[in-house]
Design a protein around this motif. Structure first.
Motif, mmCIF file in Angstrom:
data_model
loop_
_atom_site.group_PDB
_atom_site.id
_atom_site.type_symbol
_atom_site.label_atom_id
_atom_site.label_comp_id
_atom_site.label_asym_id
_atom_site.label_seq_id
_atom_site.Cartn_x
_atom_site.Cartn_y
_atom_site.Cartn_z
ATOM 1 N N GLY A 1 1.250 4.066 -3.032
ATOM 2 C CA GLY A 1 1.102 5.510 -2.838
ATOM 3 C C GLY A 1 2.311 6.264 -3.345
ATOM 4 O O GLY A 1 2.183 7.258 -4.080
ATOM 5 N N LEU A 2 3.495 5.786 -2.978
ATOM 6 C CA LEU A 2 4.714 6.470 -3.391
ATOM 7 C C LEU A 2 4.890 6.415 -4.910
ATOM 8 O O LEU A 2 5.241 7.409 -5.546
ATOM 9 C CB LEU A 2 5.933 5.851 -2.697
ATOM 10 C CG LEU A 2 7.272 6.514 -2.976
ATOM 11 C CD1 LEU A 2 7.245 7.987 -2.608
ATOM 12 C CD2 LEU A 2 8.403 5.814 -2.228
ATOM 13 N N GLN B 1 12.062 -1.832 -3.684
ATOM 14 C CA GLN B 1 11.817 -2.755 -4.792
ATOM 15 C C GLN B 1 10.371 -2.683 -5.241
ATOM 16 O O GLN B 1 10.074 -2.639 -6.421
ATOM 17 C CB GLN B 1 12.078 -4.208 -4.387
ATOM 18 C CG GLN B 1 13.510 -4.618 -4.379
ATOM 19 C CD GLN B 1 14.009 -4.729 -2.961
ATOM 20 O OE1 GLN B 1 13.808 -3.806 -2.164
ATOM 21 N NE2 GLN B 1 14.645 -5.823 -2.622
ATOM 22 N N LEU C 1 0.833 -1.209 0.000
ATOM 23 C CA LEU C 1 0.000 0.000 0.000
ATOM 24 C C LEU C 1 0.867 1.258 0.000
ATOM 25 O O LEU C 1 0.627 2.198 -0.775
ATOM 26 C CB LEU C 1 -0.943 -0.010 1.198
ATOM 27 C CG LEU C 1 -1.993 -1.132 1.165
ATOM 28 C CD1 LEU C 1 -2.806 -1.157 2.447
ATOM 29 C CD2 LEU C 1 -2.909 -0.966 -0.057
ATOM 30 N N LEU C 2 1.900 1.262 0.873
ATOM 31 C CA LEU C 2 2.781 2.429 0.928
ATOM 32 C C LEU C 2 3.517 2.621 -0.397
ATOM 33 O O LEU C 2 3.653 3.739 -0.897
ATOM 34 C CB LEU C 2 3.802 2.268 2.057
ATOM 35 C CG LEU C 2 3.298 2.562 3.463
ATOM 36 C CD1 LEU C 2 4.341 2.191 4.505
ATOM 37 C CD2 LEU C 2 2.946 4.042 3.582
ATOM 38 N N ALA C 3 3.994 1.509 -0.952
ATOM 39 C CA ALA C 3 4.745 1.597 -2.203
ATOM 40 C C ALA C 3 3.837 2.073 -3.338
ATOM 41 O O ALA C 3 4.261 2.860 -4.191
ATOM 42 C CB ALA C 3 5.363 0.252 -2.543
ATOM 43 N N MET D 1 10.432 -1.587 0.788
ATOM 44 C CA MET D 1 9.608 -0.647 0.028
ATOM 45 C C MET D 1 10.210 -0.260 -1.325
ATOM 46 O O MET D 1 9.484 -0.146 -2.311
ATOM 47 C CB MET D 1 9.314 0.596 0.853
ATOM 48 C CG MET D 1 7.838 0.878 0.952
ATOM 49 S SD MET D 1 7.533 2.305 1.968
ATOM 50 C CE MET D 1 7.902 3.620 0.841
ATOM 51 N N VAL E 1 9.587 0.594 -7.066
ATOM 52 C CA VAL E 1 10.159 0.631 -8.407
ATOM 53 C C VAL E 1 9.390 -0.293 -9.348
ATOM 54 O O VAL E 1 9.131 0.054 -10.503
ATOM 55 C CB VAL E 1 11.654 0.264 -8.345
ATOM 56 C CG1 VAL E 1 12.192 -0.011 -9.727
ATOM 57 C CG2 VAL E 1 12.438 1.376 -7.675
ATOM 58 N N ALA E 2 8.980 -1.453 -8.838
ATOM 59 C CA ALA E 2 8.202 -2.376 -9.665
ATOM 60 C C ALA E 2 6.890 -1.731 -10.094
ATOM 61 O O ALA E 2 6.508 -1.774 -11.263
ATOM 62 C CB ALA E 2 7.920 -3.656 -8.890
#
Lengths: 311, 277
Positions: A107-108, A189, A103-105, A187, A192-193
């Motif tokens: 959002g980022l 990886q 979820l955080l990734a 986070m 970036v994915a």
């Protein structure tokens, strides 16, 4: 990027890979052997050997020959409540890290996909945890969590929230505390994915949807998510597996303590094998872990076959 | 794209949150590394050291054989990177261009090897290497690192080979060059940037690796940097924070530099692949 363009070609329409029309079969062996031999000797072989060991009473420093004992290790394992505690902690940790991480990734990644100022800084920072040795990640967070000199407790004291806790050695706080570290460490990886996935979403569709007055949320659901889904599923399955198998981070942070509250299955099996010398028994634990991972892979495969995912 | 003012502000606020979350632990490491012992004992630690010092670095080198460990790490990582790339490149070529069962099996192995728990491999490896008298040896560790780096090296290189147009190879074939000639004189030069990026990635992976080094190396003089770092944390989990931070900071620098250089290629290679797998 050359790589992206090369591999994002739809598989069905790729020019046949025997490209230059000459058969590879004879020359291929010559090219493949230098890598194939080490793979067979140091990876495939040990893997099969490891599975075989699970059915023996192999121990370190034993003088008597190792005997085949059938499923005895697995029977013992079935009654080993400590192992099942650890297995449960492993699942809790794997899901507990993977879900917030995703979820955080997400959002980022969505933020970094926008044209924001300072996003280069976020991109650069997002790489730091990734490039760092896991041992150092563990050490850094020990410094952060340190009850006396740590930045976390100092900040909490500053805002008037209690007077310092030993997060990593509290029975209730240890697992959540290491989960936060796991989220932080993995986070990059994931981000970036997902960012790579976002770059594949068709821009025109997005603009058309915006023109039609679709809300941001609707646009996400109807345009972004369908394009992102394959990457999201792949990275989530991988993260679940990687996290379930993790070792170094928690070894450095808590070494499985307090009272086994953070003893992931890998830590348990490592201790069993290299501290108590129970090779056969530890190998059996490894097999149980493989079985659990196979379930994740099977679900992933089922989603792929059933969900009509093209890639 | 049209975005309202309020939404924009919200986005910057969220970005700030991420920056803090991602950045503060690393900043804390640097801050701790340069703080004198007196400030570290302070119950109200500050972000910026009031009297920055290099004493922690000196103490770190005095307490543990850091230089030696760094040299061990460097040798293991260089060895792994060079050998992995040398043997992976021809194999990746076959995987990319061939349609043989072998190429399919290799691809399958690349995927599966990402999934198995290392404990299942390390126990038999330990026994095998013991029989070969390669336990507690740098050569044994390099061998393990080579195989450990191979899946991702193959993954990256296969992508790079596919990016080289097969027509170029056909042209060479028409000119009468054999398969190996073609690979060496036509394909390899075009692959060079990809090969370098792959080697650097293998280098960083080996430099950072902990589990295999922990299990395989017993003699303190042979241990690699990550293993030696854990010696700063005592048996009771009590650590000398300053030297620990200083040594950790130094151990991270090489990987950060290498990663900054190859970051784009790795991310491209990894996730172009992930979509397809």
């Amino acid at each position: 990027m050359t790589l992206a363009s090369a591999t994002s070609r739809p598989a069905g329409h790729a020019p046949r890979r025997g490209g230059d029309g000459r058969p590879l079969d004879h020359g291929a062996w010559f090219l493949v052997l230098p890598a194939l031999i080490p793979i067979l000797v140091l990876s495939v072989g040990p893997l099969l050997y490891g599975i075989a060991l699970a059915f023996t009473d192999s121990q370190s420093g034993r003088t008597a020959p190792t005997r085949w004992i059938g499923g005895l290790n697995f029977q013992d394992l079935l009654h080993d409540t400590l192992f099942w505690d650890s297995f449960r902690i492993g699942l809790l940790w794997a899901v507990g890290v993977t879900v917030p991480q995703f979820l955080l990734a997400l959002g980022l990644a969505l933020l970094l996909h926008q044209e924001l100022r300072f996003r280069w800084l976020a991109r650069a920072l997002a790489i730091v945890p990734w490039a760092m040795p896991e041992v150092v990640v563990g050490i850094i967070w020990r410094l952060v969590y340190n009850p006396d000199a740590g930045v976390l407790n100092e900040t909490l004291r500053d805002v008037g929230l209690g007077d310092g806790r030993d997060w990593l050695s509290g029975l209730g706080t240890a697992l959540p505390a290491v989960i936060v570290v796991g989220v932080w460490a993995g986070m990059p990886q994931t981000t970036v994915a997902l960012l790579a996935g976002l770059q594949n979403t068709p821009r025109e569709l997005h603009e058309a949807a915006a023109m039609d007055g679709a809300s941001a949320w609707r646009r996400f659901l109807t345009v972004t998510w369908p394009a992102l889904r394959p990457v999201a599923l792949a990275i989530t399955a991988l993260n679940l597996i990687w996290n379930f198998n993790s070792f170094a981070l928690v070894y450095v942070l808590t070494n499985g303590g307090p009272g086994g509250r953070t003893r992931l299955p890998m830590l348990f099996a490592y201790e069993e094998a290299f501290r108590y010398g129970q090779f056969g028994y530890a190998a059996a634990m490894g097999c149980v872990m493989v079985a659990a991972i196979s379930v994740i892979l099977a679900i992933r495969l089922a989603v792929r076959l059933g969900g009509g995912e093209e890639a | 794209m049209r975005t309202g003012k309020g939404a924009r502000a919200g986005q910057y606020l969220a970005l700030l949150g991420y920056l803090v979350f991602l950045g503060f632990p690393f900043l804390w490491l640097i801050s701790t590394a340069f703080k004198p012992a007196r400030e570290l004992a302070d119950l109200h630690p500050t972000w910026i050291p009031r009297h920055p010092t290099l004493a922690n670095f000196r103490q770190a080198f005095d307490e543990q054989p850091l230089l030696h460990a760094a040299l061990n790490s460097l040798l293991a990582a260089l060895g792994a990177a060079v050998i992995a790339v040398l043997i992976a490149t021809p194999m990746a070529y076959v995987m990319a261009r061939g349609r043989t069962a072998l190429a399919r099996a290799a691809t399958g192995w690349v995927v599966v090897s990402q999934a198995f728990p290392f404990v299942l491999v390390i126990i038999p490896l330990f026994l095998i290497l013991k029989d070969l008298h390669l336990i507690d040896s740098r050569a044994g560790l390099v061998m393990v690192y080579v195989v450990w780096a191979l899946p991702f090296a193959l993954w990256m290189l296969v992508g790079h080979v596919r990016a080289v147009p097969a027509e170029l190879e056909e042209a060479a074939a028409v000119d009468g060059a054999g398969r190996l000639r073609t690979l060496v004189s036509v394909t390899a030069p075009l692959l060079a940037p990809g090969i370098v990026a792959t080697a650097l990635f293998a280098f960083v992976s080996a430099w950072n690796e902990f589990f295999f080094a922990l299990v395989l190396l017993k003699t303190p003089q042979k241990q690699t940097l990550p293993v030696v770092l854990t010696h700063f944390i005592g048996a009771e989990g009590v650590a000398d924070l300053g030297p620990l931070a200083a040594a950790s900071f130094l151990a991270t620098l090489p990987s950060l530099v290498v990663f900054a250089v190859i970051q784009k290629r790795i991310t491209g290679g990894m996730f172009a692949g992930a979509v397809k797998s």
